[in-house]
Design an enzyme around this catalytic site. Sequence first.
Site, PDB file in Angstrom:
ATOM      1  N   ASN A 119      34.464  39.816  32.728  1.00  0.00           N
ATOM      2  CA  ASN A 119      34.361  38.395  33.060  1.00  0.00           C
ATOM      3  C   ASN A 119      34.175  38.236  34.566  1.00  0.00           C
ATOM      4  O   ASN A 119      34.681  39.014  35.358  1.00  0.00           O
ATOM      5  CB  ASN A 119      35.595  37.631  32.568  1.00  0.00           C
ATOM      6  CG  ASN A 119      36.684  37.534  33.620  1.00  0.00           C
ATOM      7  OD1 ASN A 119      36.645  36.664  34.500  1.00  0.00           O
ATOM      8  ND2 ASN A 119      37.654  38.447  33.558  1.00  0.00           N
ATOM      9  N   PHE A 123      37.828  31.556  38.524  1.00  0.00           N
ATOM     10  CA  PHE A 123      38.863  30.523  38.588  1.00  0.00           C
ATOM     11  C   PHE A 123      38.319  29.148  38.180  1.00  0.00           C
ATOM     12  O   PHE A 123      38.593  28.126  38.832  1.00  0.00           O
ATOM     13  CB  PHE A 123      39.472  30.427  39.990  1.00  0.00           C
ATOM     14  CG  PHE A 123      40.349  31.574  40.395  1.00  0.00           C
ATOM     15  CD1 PHE A 123      40.703  32.576  39.510  1.00  0.00           C
ATOM     16  CD2 PHE A 123      40.844  31.652  41.692  1.00  0.00           C
ATOM     17  CE1 PHE A 123      41.512  33.631  39.892  1.00  0.00           C
ATOM     18  CE2 PHE A 123      41.663  32.704  42.094  1.00  0.00           C
ATOM     19  CZ  PHE A 123      41.994  33.697  41.192  1.00  0.00           C
ATOM     20  N   SER A 182      42.129  38.938  41.567  1.00  0.00           N
ATOM     21  CA  SER A 182      40.907  38.725  40.796  1.00  0.00           C
ATOM     22  C   SER A 182      39.700  39.191  41.615  1.00  0.00           C
ATOM     23  O   SER A 182      39.588  38.870  42.798  1.00  0.00           O
ATOM     24  CB  SER A 182      40.733  37.243  40.451  1.00  0.00           C
ATOM     25  OG  SER A 182      39.444  37.008  39.910  1.00  0.00           O
ATOM     26  N   ASN A 184      36.717  38.117  41.179  1.00  0.00           N
ATOM     27  CA  ASN A 184      35.642  37.158  40.955  1.00  0.00           C
ATOM     28  C   ASN A 184      35.608  35.984  41.926  1.00  0.00           C
ATOM     29  O   ASN A 184      34.788  35.086  41.794  1.00  0.00           O
ATOM     30  CB  ASN A 184      35.715  36.632  39.513  1.00  0.00           C
ATOM     31  CG  ASN A 184      35.588  37.753  38.506  1.00  0.00           C
ATOM     32  OD1 ASN A 184      34.769  38.646  38.670  1.00  0.00           O
ATOM     33  ND2 ASN A 184      36.431  37.727  37.477  1.00  0.00           N
ATOM     34  N   THR A 185      36.526  35.961  42.889  1.00  0.00           N
ATOM     35  CA  THR A 185      36.494  34.986  43.976  1.00  0.00           C
ATOM     36  C   THR A 185      36.233  35.740  45.265  1.00  0.00           C
ATOM     37  O   THR A 185      36.984  36.667  45.593  1.00  0.00           O
ATOM     38  CB  THR A 185      37.827  34.213  44.063  1.00  0.00           C
ATOM     39  OG1 THR A 185      37.989  33.425  42.882  1.00  0.00           O
ATOM     40  CG2 THR A 185      37.839  33.292  45.273  1.00  0.00           C
ATOM     41  N   LYS A 220      50.651  39.447  41.004  1.00  0.00           N
ATOM     42  CA  LYS A 220      49.739  40.150  40.093  1.00  0.00           C
ATOM     43  C   LYS A 220      48.807  41.031  40.915  1.00  0.00           C
ATOM     44  O   LYS A 220      48.119  40.539  41.816  1.00  0.00           O
ATOM     45  CB  LYS A 220      48.933  39.167  39.253  1.00  0.00           C
ATOM     46  CG  LYS A 220      48.126  39.853  38.147  1.00  0.00           C
ATOM     47  CD  LYS A 220      47.673  38.867  37.090  1.00  0.00           C
ATOM     48  CE  LYS A 220      47.037  39.586  35.909  1.00  0.00           C
ATOM     49  NZ  LYS A 220      46.707  38.668  34.811  1.00  0.00           N
ATOM     50  N   ASN A 249      45.811  43.415  36.854  1.00  0.00           N
ATOM     51  CA  ASN A 249      44.682  42.517  36.624  1.00  0.00           C
ATOM     52  C   ASN A 249      43.504  43.343  36.106  1.00  0.00           C
ATOM     53  O   ASN A 249      43.660  44.507  35.743  1.00  0.00           O
ATOM     54  CB  ASN A 249      44.316  41.811  37.945  1.00  0.00           C
ATOM     55  CG  ASN A 249      43.721  40.434  37.730  1.00  0.00           C
ATOM     56  OD1 ASN A 249      42.967  40.222  36.788  1.00  0.00           O
ATOM     57  ND2 ASN A 249      44.046  39.496  38.604  1.00  0.00           N
TER      58      ASN A 249
END
Length: 343
Positions: A119, A123, A182, A184-185, A220, A249
């Site tokens: 993915n 967010f 994460s 993805n940011t 996390k 994560n």
Amino acid sequence: MTIMYKQLIRPLLFCFDPEKVHYFTFSLIRLLSKIPGVSFIFKAIYEVNDPRLEREVFGLKFKNPVGLAAGFDKDAKLYKELSNFGFGFIEIGTVTPKAQDGNPKIRLFRLKEDAAIINRMGFNNGGVQEAVERLKSNTNVLIGGNIGKNKLTPNELATSDYEICFDALYDYVDFFVVNVSSPNTPNLRELQEKEPLTQLLNSLQNKNLARPKQKPILLKIAPDLTNEQLLDIIDIINTTKIAGVIATNTTISREGLQSENKVETGGLSGKPLTKRATEVIRFLAEKSNKSFPIIGVGGIHSAEDALEKLEAGASLIQLYTGFIYEGPALIKKINKAILEKSL
């Protein structure tokens, strides 16, 4: 139920776009749960109620150690209905101060041959206040609030975003999860470095200590950290005195994958993460002398996977991709296996 899910329901759902299926499933569960008696049926099928499953961790009492990881119910839209499948707790989020659309679609990919998901959602959420409004009606579900920063917020101002989410959610969640891991940011993982992470966690702890009653704060972390970085994490937790860690994560590694979708960017979850997540849990538990609780997550697709993480040092565990691939019966299997192990 497992056979029906794997042979009938899952193959049908997997014929369609993963993100569309996610929202369709949400709508279906919500619709079914409105039918009188259906929630009771779900509980009767999936719940395992036994006092031996109860866990007291960072001052909270969990009815069982199996939770739902963040990312599944980002906006706290379905936590009540999802709790009927036997989860001991639900983690909502990641939420950010302002609503944001996340990354461009297509951004969610199944890797069927690897029993995995990639993915790069970014967010996507309706903002923290929207989640708060839904959480106001909660009466009996133990909730973790996963908080992050908006994409357009520079790292030097990130602490403010986390503080906004902390203040907004404080009265409506049982514990907090600080998400700096994460992939993805843009630049978010830079906040895992020792100095900025210590500053961020200290700021949140100062806010926490100023309250009449403190809420547990967890961090996390990514599975891609080196042993040296994991030792830094242990030092940071001891310094800031936060409650514990969620390990782990999603990963940016693509080692050993078979699926053609392995070329997609984003965070990988599922079976390929099983071994590494357990390694991180064991390392943290051993090197810290179990000085703080660990919630284990990553590649749990069977009761055996769950037991491995608990034996490695996790106090609680969470499901995400395994829940999608194996179905809700997995929760019951894990809780039953835990009971059998304790006999």
